[in-house]
Design a protein around this motif. Sequence first.
Motif, PDB file in Angstrom:
ATOM      1  N   PRO A  63       0.806  -1.148   0.003  1.00  0.00           N
ATOM      2  CA  PRO A  63       0.126  -0.149   0.092  1.00  0.00           C
ATOM      3  C   PRO A  63       0.884   1.245  -0.096  1.00  0.00           C
ATOM      4  O   PRO A  63       1.700   1.202   0.435  1.00  0.00           O
ATOM      5  N   VAL A  64       0.273   2.331  -0.602  1.00  0.00           N
ATOM      6  CA  VAL A  64       1.093   3.538  -0.574  1.00  0.00           C
ATOM      7  C   VAL A  64       1.536   4.073   0.833  1.00  0.00           C
ATOM      8  O   VAL A  64       2.750   4.589   0.905  1.00  0.00           O
ATOM      9  N   GLU A  65       0.615   3.950   1.701  1.00  0.00           N
ATOM     10  CA  GLU A  65       0.863   4.475   3.241  1.00  0.00           C
ATOM     11  C   GLU A  65       1.910   3.872   3.570  1.00  0.00           C
ATOM     12  O   GLU A  65       2.355   3.993   4.849  1.00  0.00           O
ATOM     13  N   ARG A  66       2.320   2.464   3.192  1.00  0.00           N
ATOM     14  CA  ARG A  66       3.386   1.890   3.964  1.00  0.00           C
ATOM     15  C   ARG A  66       4.433   1.875   3.013  1.00  0.00           C
ATOM     16  O   ARG A  66       5.490   0.882   3.384  1.00  0.00           O
ATOM     17  N   ALA A  67       4.713   2.240   1.815  1.00  0.00           N
ATOM     18  CA  ALA A  67       5.573   2.136   1.067  1.00  0.00           C
ATOM     19  C   ALA A  67       6.935   2.353   1.325  1.00  0.00           C
ATOM     20  O   ALA A  67       8.187   1.900   1.156  1.00  0.00           O
ATOM     21  N   MET A  68       7.058   3.532   1.975  1.00  0.00           N
ATOM     22  CA  MET A  68       8.364   4.038   2.784  1.00  0.00           C
ATOM     23  C   MET A  68       9.052   3.418   3.491  1.00  0.00           C
ATOM     24  O   MET A  68      10.313   3.285   3.724  1.00  0.00           O
ATOM     25  N   GLY A  69       8.356   2.194   4.242  1.00  0.00           N
ATOM     26  CA  GLY A  69       8.755   1.301   5.084  1.00  0.00           C
ATOM     27  C   GLY A  69       9.530   0.339   4.347  1.00  0.00           C
ATOM     28  O   GLY A  69      10.288  -0.435   5.172  1.00  0.00           O
ATOM     29  N   SER A  70       9.437   0.133   2.992  1.00  0.00           N
ATOM     30  CA  SER A  70      10.229  -0.705   2.304  1.00  0.00           C
ATOM     31  C   SER A  70      11.470  -0.483   1.673  1.00  0.00           C
ATOM     32  O   SER A  70      12.298  -0.969   1.204  1.00  0.00           O
TER      33      SER A  70
END
Length: 256
Positions: A126-133
């Motif tokens: 999901p976009v909202e969790r993308a930066m955690g990748s």
Amino acid sequence: MRIARIAQPDGLAFAAIEGEGDDLVAAEIADEPFGKPTFTGRRWPLADVRLLAPFLPPKIVCVGRNYADHAAELGNEVPAEPLIFLKPNTAVVGPNAEIRLPAASERVEFEGELAVVIGVGGRDIPVERAMGSVLGYTIANDVTARDIQRSEVQFTRAKSYDTFCPLGPWVETEFDPTDVAIRTELDGEVKQDGRTSQLVHDIPALISFISTVMTLRPLDVILTGTPAGVGPMRPGQSVSVTIDGLGTLTNTAAAR
């Protein structure tokens, strides 16, 4: 942390790059550089070692026409969804390595880009969790045989020659990519001068979109697109891509 791969007096090693300006030091990392690194205690002035590409990505996912001004300069529309293609990891070279210009092309061009290094990865992120990748960021030059690109339906041959993906000088794990300057110089003359805030599709959107197509793996790299000002290189010319906060990636063009 700035994580690099170096050639040091006894062989190859990963290292953390410490210091600022002309006082940079490479501190050797014992084993896994991208987790919690363990240091060996060996250190060298950066001038005494050779920087290599930080790692060999499993895959390199590139995004085309992701700056509106670059799309316009090539006469293209801005795509509604990210326009993605792949480069092989055999195209990767490090800082100061030669970009070999193939005889099959009469116009090989530079494209300075911000590169995102995936840490966790996954599918349907999901976009909202993308930066955690994201593990970190580095600099790339998406070298392109422009005449070949224009003559063929897809980009593979134009983008895939050996040496067509310089990466480096290191991976920065603590970096805010939202709005930083990105510049490309050819023999010291500024050719590209943009900011990452001009991305049509931002980094979270890119990660999320790409992950709906293919599973992202640790150390995959996403090249986020290039600003306007791309142009040709000739043998002997030096091309430097600088991103504020990340450093400078310099390579020299050479005949193959």
